[in-house]
Design a protein around this motif. Structure first.
Motif, PDB file in Angstrom:
ATOM      1  N   MET A   1       7.601  42.478  -5.050  1.00  0.00           N
ATOM      2  CA  MET A   1       9.041  42.593  -5.314  1.00  0.00           C
ATOM      3  C   MET A   1       9.625  41.245  -5.763  1.00  0.00           C
ATOM      4  SD  MET A   1      11.843  44.198  -5.508  1.00  0.00           S
ATOM      5  CE  MET A   1      11.325  45.818  -5.017  1.00  0.00           C
TER       6      MET A   1
ATOM      7  N   ALA B   1       7.878  44.563  -1.390  1.00  0.00           N
ATOM      8  CA  ALA B   1       8.912  45.598  -1.415  1.00  0.00           C
ATOM      9  C   ALA B   1       9.108  46.166  -0.021  1.00  0.00           C
ATOM     10  CB  ALA B   1       8.519  46.707  -2.387  1.00  0.00           C
TER      11      ALA B   1
ATOM     12  N   ASP C   1      11.063  41.910  -9.077  1.00  0.00           N
ATOM     13  CA  ASP C   1      10.634  43.254  -9.438  1.00  0.00           C
ATOM     14  C   ASP C   1       9.889  43.226 -10.778  1.00  0.00           C
ATOM     15  OD1 ASP C   1      10.329  45.945  -8.826  1.00  0.00           O
ATOM     16  OD2 ASP C   1      12.148  46.538  -9.885  1.00  0.00           O
TER      17      ASP C   1
ATOM     18  N   LYS D   1      19.653  46.044  -9.983  1.00  0.00           N
ATOM     19  CA  LYS D   1      18.719  46.019  -8.859  1.00  0.00           C
ATOM     20  C   LYS D   1      19.155  45.205  -7.653  1.00  0.00           C
ATOM     21  CE  LYS D   1      14.785  46.605 -11.977  1.00  0.00           C
ATOM     22  NZ  LYS D   1      13.440  46.143 -12.391  1.00  0.00           N
TER      23      LYS D   1
ATOM     24  N   GLN E   1      23.391  50.826  -3.508  1.00  0.00           N
ATOM     25  CA  GLN E   1      22.093  50.976  -2.843  1.00  0.00           C
ATOM     26  C   GLN E   1      21.028  50.173  -3.594  1.00  0.00           C
ATOM     27  OE1 GLN E   1      21.376  55.247  -2.349  1.00  0.00           O
ATOM     28  NE2 GLN E   1      22.402  55.168  -0.377  1.00  0.00           N
TER      29      GLN E   1
ATOM     30  N   LYS F   1      17.932  47.752  -4.859  1.00  0.00           N
ATOM     31  CA  LYS F   1      16.534  47.636  -4.475  1.00  0.00           C
ATOM     32  C   LYS F   1      16.312  46.374  -3.641  1.00  0.00           C
ATOM     33  CE  LYS F   1      13.249  48.815  -7.298  1.00  0.00           C
ATOM     34  NZ  LYS F   1      12.327  48.939  -8.451  1.00  0.00           N
TER      35      LYS F   1
ATOM     36  N   THR G   1      15.207  49.284   0.893  1.00  0.00           N
ATOM     37  CA  THR G   1      15.791  48.089   0.287  1.00  0.00           C
ATOM     38  C   THR G   1      15.124  46.836   0.850  1.00  0.00           C
ATOM     39  OG1 THR G   1      17.946  49.141  -0.037  1.00  0.00           O
ATOM     40  CG2 THR G   1      17.909  46.737   0.032  1.00  0.00           C
ATOM     41  N   THR G   2      14.692  45.966  -0.031  1.00  0.00           N
ATOM     42  CA  THR G   2      14.136  44.678   0.379  1.00  0.00           C
ATOM     43  C   THR G   2      15.293  43.779   0.796  1.00  0.00           C
ATOM     44  OG1 THR G   2      12.319  44.935  -1.192  1.00  0.00           O
ATOM     45  CG2 THR G   2      12.732  42.715  -0.361  1.00  0.00           C
TER      46      THR G   2
END
Length: 230
Positions: free
Chosen positions: A1, A30, A65, A84, A157, A159, A191-192
């Motif tokens: 990630m 991730a 990412d 993201k 929301q 990543k 979510t990271t």
């Protein structure tokens, strides 16, 4: 990630070049939750800004990412953040001419998400501010502004969620509520989470803890994946 290789940050001062970050390399998988701790002035917030594409590295590489942040101009980094990334600023960074509701709606509208107003209303309810939705930032306390900033970061929301002292301006009850939201998002939608904090209890809830000291990053829990390189 997130993958970094030998990233540094140097700024010019009246006394010459000042190296804020020494060469740093580390990985974030991730869905991980990472806490970065350390004394004020150690470089924590600078590192967070680089990872989120809010600032440019002086040297080195950052893949977010699988996208090369270090090769992007500001327009490309802004696009990537919109798609993201969520970011909770220690200083709130709210738009003073917008209400709490409008501040939360803003990133959703920019990203073209459906029902931005409905989403924003729901998230303000989650952070306990539905009754302040139509107030402007200068009509809110510091803790209330922090909760608006947190709601704004949640709306898409993302990543990856970066948080700079997310509970630093909150009382104990609201701190617990926000911490739970952070880790619920981390668990429920993968979510990271990468956060900077002085709160040792919050740091311990993360899967890994990293320490910044004078621009050097080291791992303090789990197998060492964060290294300093001379």
């Amino acid at each position: 990630m997130i993958s970094t290789r030998k990233i540094t940050k140097t700024v010019s001062t009246s006394e010459g070049e000042l190296q804020i970050l020494q060469p740093i390399s580390f990985e974030v998988k991730a869905g991980e939750s990472i806490a970065i701790v350390g004394a004020s002035g150690s470089g924590k917030s600078t590192l967070l800004s680089l990872l989120a594409g809010l600032d440019e590295v002086s040297s080195g590489e950052i893949l977010l990412d699988d996208e090369p942040l270090h090769k992007m101009n500001e327009e490309a980094r802004a696009r990537l953040r919109g798609e993201k990334v969520g970011f909770i600023f220690q200083s709130f960074m709210l738009v003073q001419s917008l209400t709490a509701l409008e501040n939360v709606m803003l990133p959703a509208e920019i990203s073209g998400l459906d029902n931005a107003k409905g989403r924003a209303t729901e998230i303000l309810e989650l952070v306990g501010l539905s009754h302040r939705a139509h107030h402007y930032p200068n009509q809110l306390s510091g803790g209330e502004q922090q909760r608006v900033a947190i709601a704004r970061a949640f709306i898409g929301q993302p990543k990856i969620l970066f948080a700079d002292e997310p509970t630093g301006n909150l009382d104990a009850a609201n701190s617990e509520k926000i911490e739970q939201l952070l880790f619920d998002m981390n668990r429920d939608i993968g979510t990271t989470l990468v956060l900077v904090t002085h709160d040792n209890e919050l740091a311990k809830r993360c899967s890994r803890q990293l320490t910044m000291q004078a621009g050097v990053l080291t791992e303090t829990t789990a197998p060492v994946t964060a290294v300093e390189e001379a």
